[in-house]
Design an enzyme around this catalytic site. Structure first.
Site, short mmCIF file in Angstrom:
data_model
loop_
_atom_site.label_atom_id
_atom_site.label_comp_id
_atom_site.label_asym_id
_atom_site.label_seq_id
_atom_site.Cartn_x
_atom_site.Cartn_y
_atom_site.Cartn_z
N GLU A 54 -37.14 39.63 -11.76
CA GLU A 54 -36.73 38.28 -11.37
C GLU A 54 -35.59 38.40 -10.36
OE1 GLU A 54 -38.20 35.44 -12.33
OE2 GLU A 54 -39.64 36.67 -13.47
N ARG A 56 -11.89 43.32 8.60
CA ARG A 56 -13.07 43.60 7.81
C ARG A 56 -12.79 44.54 6.63
NH1 ARG A 56 -18.50 42.97 8.84
NH2 ARG A 56 -19.90 44.46 7.85
N ARG A 89 -23.60 51.85 11.02
CA ARG A 89 -22.26 51.29 11.06
C ARG A 89 -21.35 52.18 11.92
NH1 ARG A 89 -21.11 47.60 6.75
NH2 ARG A 89 -23.02 46.35 6.54
N ASN A 106 -26.55 51.78 6.42
CA ASN A 106 -25.11 51.68 6.65
C ASN A 106 -24.58 52.97 7.25
OD1 ASN A 106 -24.42 49.86 3.55
ND2 ASN A 106 -24.98 49.10 5.58
N ASP A 153 -23.25 41.83 -1.23
CA ASP A 153 -23.23 41.48 0.19
C ASP A 153 -22.17 40.42 0.45
OD1 ASP A 153 -24.01 41.52 2.85
OD2 ASP A 153 -25.66 40.11 2.56
N GLY A 154 -21.56 40.49 1.61
CA GLY A 154 -20.64 39.44 2.03
C GLY A 154 -19.20 39.85 2.20
N ARG A 201 -33.31 38.36 1.33
CA ARG A 201 -34.06 39.60 1.59
C ARG A 201 -33.62 40.68 0.62
NH1 ARG A 201 -30.73 38.83 6.15
NH2 ARG A 201 -28.93 40.23 6.21
N TRP A 238 -16.51 37.44 3.98
CA TRP A 238 -15.37 36.99 3.18
C TRP A 238 -14.08 37.19 3.94
CZ3 TRP A 238 -10.95 39.19 1.21
CH2 TRP A 238 -10.31 38.52 0.16
#
Length: 304
Positions: free
Chosen positions: A250, A57, A96, A92, A44-45, A237, A49
């Site tokens: 974990e 984008r 999107r 997505n 993600d990101g 999330r 970025w």
């Protein structure tokens, strides 16, 4: 639900010399007996970025695609058996803008075409999960080609979750079990109703619709459940990713955006993982409580 990953006996990788100096220093601190067998990553990101750099984008997505191979090659150099990347969700695809989806599909094809040789050089095998039959045919063809080209590799299995959603996966698994039930009745030459009645409806349904059967019908039936889930960009999330499979995984969240994530950061997440005590619903080894200590005394019961 599958049992926790089996206790595989790990040894130091004979490819550790291929790690960067910084990676090697961290890798040498890890305990081979506590290595995860399966790491799943929510990448993600990319957009943020690019936004932080006043870039369009799509440039964030391009940089994110480049990072995949860096991280996966580090995984292969430490002999990580399974790594699964959340590359393109069902949401997505549905939500999107169409031009962004088309760009992501082109980026996926280019990634596979450009990196198959590097995958073979690193003994990496390609796999996919999701409703991939709904992707454009040319994308499916490239995916199949990449899978075939890497099928003989025996090292890390890189699984891309494409057009994937965990709820839809569970729905698909339930549908598979229903189809299996119908096929079984057909094979026996009787109706479903008569087959269930002959065994007792409740007993017949329970014997065919337990956790092991559902788990075996998931996209991931051929792989162990993840031991460690990594999420980049700091979001807290799961985003509909492997909900069934990560029941006891974990979770490691980093504020680092995916295009800045490298093999070193994968090793940092594994180091963090190794400092955790996995109890799977029981008492941990470090607990000093006996079972008797957890029960109320007669005096305590009387007070309540």
């Amino acid at each position: 639900m599958r049992e926790p990953s089996s206790s595989r006996v790990y040894q130091r990788s004979n490819r550790a010399n291929e790690l960067t100096p910084e990676e090697r220093v961290l890798y040498d601190t890890l305990n081979p007996a506590s290595m995860p067998q399966h790491v799943a990553i929510i990448m993600d990101g990319n957009g943020r970025w690019a936004g932080k750099r006043a870039l369009k984008r799509f440039l964030g997505h391009q940089q994110g695609a480049e990072c995949v191979q860096y991280v996966v090659e580090t995984a292969s150099r430490i002999d990580l058996p399974w790594i699964t990347l959340y590359a393109f969700s069902l949401e997505n695809n549905l939500r999107r803008p169409k031009n962004e989806v088309n760009f992501l599909m082109k980026l996926l094809r280019n990634y596979l075409i450009s990196n198959v040789k590097r995958m073979n050089d690193n003994n990496i095998r390609m796999a996919y999960i999701g409703r991939t039959r709904e992707l454009p045919q040319e994308v499916q063809d490239t995916m199949q080609w990449a899978s075939e080209q890497t099928a003989k590799n025996t090292g890390t299995t890189l699984t891309l979750a494409l057009n994937y959603g965990s709820r839809s996966e569970i729905v698909d698994a339930a549908r598979t079990l229903v189809h299996n039930l119908i096929a079984e009745a057909h094979q026996r030459g009787i109706s479903v109703e008569d087959m269930l009645a002959a065994e007792g409806v409740d007993d017949a349904i329970k014997s065919r619709f337990e956790e092991p059967q559902l788990s075996a019908a998931l996209y991931t039936a051929h792989m162990p459940d993840p031991d460690l889930v990594i999420r980049t960009s700091g979001e807290q999330r799961i985003s509909n990713f492997l909900l069934w499979q990560i029941a006891y995984a974990e979770i490691f969240v980093t504020d680092r955006l995916w295009p800045d994530f490298r093999g070193l950061h994968l090793l940092e997440a594994i180091a963090n993982y190794q400092h955790r005590e996995r109890r799977f619903g029981g008492l941990g080894e470090s607990s000093d409580e006996s079972f008797a200590d957890t029960l109320p005394t007669e005096v305590e019961l009387a007070r309540h």
